[in-house]
Write a protein that holds these residues in place. Sequence first.
Motif, PDB file in Angstrom:
ATOM      1  N   GLY A   1      10.150  -2.270 -28.156  1.00 48.21           N
ATOM      2  CA  GLY A   1      11.026  -1.195 -28.594  1.00 48.21           C
ATOM      3  C   GLY A   1      11.901  -0.608 -27.506  1.00 48.21           C
ATOM      4  O   GLY A   1      12.527   0.433 -27.710  1.00 48.21           O
ATOM      5  N   GLY A   2      11.934  -1.249 -26.358  1.00 46.80           N
ATOM      6  CA  GLY A   2      12.799  -0.784 -25.281  1.00 46.80           C
ATOM      7  C   GLY A   2      12.202   0.325 -24.449  1.00 46.80           C
ATOM      8  O   GLY A   2      12.936   1.051 -23.754  1.00 46.80           O
ATOM      9  N   GLU A   3      10.883   0.510 -24.528  1.00 45.04           N
ATOM     10  CA  GLU A   3      10.158   1.510 -23.728  1.00 45.04           C
ATOM     11  C   GLU A   3      10.664   2.925 -23.991  1.00 45.04           C
ATOM     12  O   GLU A   3      10.818   3.729 -23.078  1.00 45.04           O
ATOM     13  CB  GLU A   3      10.238   1.160 -22.236  1.00 45.04           C
ATOM     14  CG  GLU A   3       9.708  -0.225 -21.922  1.00 45.04           C
ATOM     15  CD  GLU A   3       9.404  -0.462 -20.456  1.00 45.04           C
ATOM     16  OE1 GLU A   3       9.340   0.531 -19.697  1.00 45.04           O
ATOM     17  OE2 GLU A   3       9.220  -1.628 -20.067  1.00 45.04           O
ATOM     18  N   THR A   4      10.884   3.227 -25.256  1.00 41.29           N
ATOM     19  CA  THR A   4      11.366   4.562 -25.637  1.00 41.29           C
ATOM     20  C   THR A   4      10.282   5.431 -26.265  1.00 41.29           C
ATOM     21  O   THR A   4      10.532   6.602 -26.548  1.00 41.29           O
ATOM     22  CB  THR A   4      12.535   4.441 -26.634  1.00 41.29           C
ATOM     23  OG1 THR A   4      12.074   3.756 -27.825  1.00 41.29           O
ATOM     24  CG2 THR A   4      13.692   3.680 -26.017  1.00 41.29           C
ATOM     25  N   GLU A   5       9.089   4.863 -26.503  1.00 41.08           N
ATOM     26  CA  GLU A   5       8.030   5.606 -27.192  1.00 41.08           C
ATOM     27  C   GLU A   5       6.755   5.625 -26.350  1.00 41.08           C
ATOM     28  O   GLU A   5       5.795   4.901 -26.639  1.00 41.08           O
ATOM     29  CB  GLU A   5       7.748   4.968 -28.554  1.00 41.08           C
ATOM     30  CG  GLU A   5       8.887   5.030 -29.543  1.00 41.08           C
ATOM     31  CD  GLU A   5       9.110   6.442 -30.063  1.00 41.08           C
ATOM     32  OE1 GLU A   5       8.202   7.276 -29.942  1.00 41.08           O
ATOM     33  OE2 GLU A   5      10.214   6.705 -30.585  1.00 41.08           O
ATOM     34  N   PRO A   6       6.689   6.462 -25.311  1.00 48.70           N
ATOM     35  CA  PRO A   6       5.477   6.518 -24.469  1.00 48.70           C
ATOM     36  C   PRO A   6       4.213   6.888 -25.235  1.00 48.70           C
ATOM     37  O   PRO A   6       3.107   6.577 -24.795  1.00 48.70           O
ATOM     38  CB  PRO A   6       5.827   7.604 -23.433  1.00 48.70           C
ATOM     39  CG  PRO A   6       7.320   7.637 -23.414  1.00 48.70           C
ATOM     40  CD  PRO A   6       7.757   7.340 -24.810  1.00 48.70           C
ATOM     41  N   ARG A   7       4.387   7.547 -26.395  1.00 47.09           N
ATOM     42  CA  ARG A   7       3.211   7.924 -27.193  1.00 47.09           C
ATOM     43  C   ARG A   7       2.363   6.699 -27.550  1.00 47.09           C
ATOM     44  O   ARG A   7       1.145   6.801 -27.762  1.00 47.09           O
ATOM     45  CB  ARG A   7       3.643   8.634 -28.475  1.00 47.09           C
ATOM     46  CG  ARG A   7       4.496   7.773 -29.380  1.00 47.09           C
ATOM     47  CD  ARG A   7       4.911   8.459 -30.664  1.00 47.09           C
ATOM     48  NE  ARG A   7       5.745   7.580 -31.475  1.00 47.09           N
ATOM     49  CZ  ARG A   7       5.278   6.584 -32.215  1.00 47.09           C
ATOM     50  NH1 ARG A   7       3.969   6.349 -32.242  1.00 47.09           N
ATOM     51  NH2 ARG A   7       6.089   5.821 -32.920  1.00 47.09           N
ATOM     52  N   LEU A   8       2.988   5.535 -27.648  1.00 45.01           N
ATOM     53  CA  LEU A   8       2.260   4.314 -27.986  1.00 45.01           C
ATOM     54  C   LEU A   8       1.215   3.966 -26.931  1.00 45.01           C
ATOM     55  O   LEU A   8       0.249   3.260 -27.216  1.00 45.01           O
ATOM     56  CB  LEU A   8       3.235   3.140 -28.136  1.00 45.01           C
ATOM     57  CG  LEU A   8       4.212   3.208 -29.311  1.00 45.01           C
ATOM     58  CD1 LEU A   8       5.299   2.148 -29.152  1.00 45.01           C
ATOM     59  CD2 LEU A   8       3.470   3.015 -30.625  1.00 45.01           C
ATOM     60  N   LEU A   9       1.404   4.449 -25.726  1.00 47.66           N
ATOM     61  CA  LEU A   9       0.515   4.113 -24.620  1.00 47.66           C
ATOM     62  C   LEU A   9      -0.621   5.109 -24.454  1.00 47.66           C
ATOM     63  O   LEU A   9      -1.544   4.865 -23.682  1.00 47.66           O
ATOM     64  CB  LEU A   9       1.322   4.034 -23.315  1.00 47.66           C
ATOM     65  CG  LEU A   9       2.533   3.099 -23.329  1.00 47.66           C
ATOM     66  CD1 LEU A   9       3.263   3.169 -21.983  1.00 47.66           C
ATOM     67  CD2 LEU A   9       2.105   1.675 -23.627  1.00 47.66           C
TER      68      LEU A   9
END
Length: 387
Positions: free
Chosen positions: A297-305
């Motif tokens: 996703g282009g590293e736009t959603e840090p919540r995923l980590l």
Amino acid sequence: MKTTLLTDLTVADICDGFVYNEFEGKGLFGWGGKLVIQPEYQRNYIYADGKRDVAVVDSLLKGYPLGLIYFVKTERGTYEVLDGQQRITSFGRFVKDKFSVKDANGMEQYFSGLAADLQEKILSAKLTIYVCEGEDSEIKNWFKTINIAGVPLNEQELLNAIYSGPFVSAAKATFSNSKNAKMQMWKSYVKGNENRQDILRTALEWVSKGNVTGYMSAHRHDETIDELKTYFETVIDWVDGVFNGTEDEMCGLEWGRLYEAYHNNGYVPEEVWTRVKELYADEFVKNRRGIFEYILGGETEPRLLELRVFEPKETKPVYARQTKEAEEHGHSNCPLCAIGPAANRTRIYKFNEMDADHVTAWSKGGATDISNCQMLCKTHNRAKGNK
């Protein structure tokens, strides 16, 4: 629906003409060719684990009953196993020397190596069988609702029974076949047991966008599974092409959904895999399974980590320092309020009215340690995001 009770058939009768297909894991025929042991609506044989198959043989050796078995009488005068194929295939495989059991001395014994009296005890064991006759819909409905001995049918096994036909047969031959040369690769990305229809279930979920029942109903009479197979392999090939390796956490991800969302994007596999390794080594990343969608996703959603958050032992000293400095200089202990509108410029927030925040965002290289921690009022922290 008509039922007839049979009590004189023996293990020897059922094993007459028994054929077991090692490649597909199926006991196909028995009872002199009159009995189809695994019709289309039946699940794969799952007792070949050295425990449940052995337990069936032990029961026969000890004279224990194997429980009720149900056959369906077809219009052609032949029979199909409705319930009991796991038990029948187990004792059929043993009689054909496909596996061994331990004797009283702990020695492994195949059927052909047993004493003659023990062989006879197994072969002469009588079975209790109900033979059912009725409309196809009655048989299928009963199959769905009766209490299946042993391991209950899972959802996909039930759907295979309800929508049995050429499509299910072809789908099981590809996706429920442990000897399929591609199965090992598939299971790097798809979680489950092919014998319990887990791989097939995933393939159906991907191609149907979650409407498995509707898809199986619509394709029930299809002679081929071209769309199902092509879509599944397209998704797998895409994943295998984007990532230059595999990690345990890749197994079981929603690759079908991720393919639909990101397959039109361009990626450099070497760069992607380098980034995967960097994130695996990052001590602040708590959810490794989220790494793959984060990168796609282009590293736009840090919540995923699920990045490690600041702990109270870090935030309380920061709060105390900021509050002390704010009170000494007459401004708010929220740095952003202190330079904002007059309403909150001098407001001192309580600890529970503030959130910990990275001064330099994690995505921009900021660490999750006290040197990079500041306390912001909840309003400003939620508005700040990754800025």
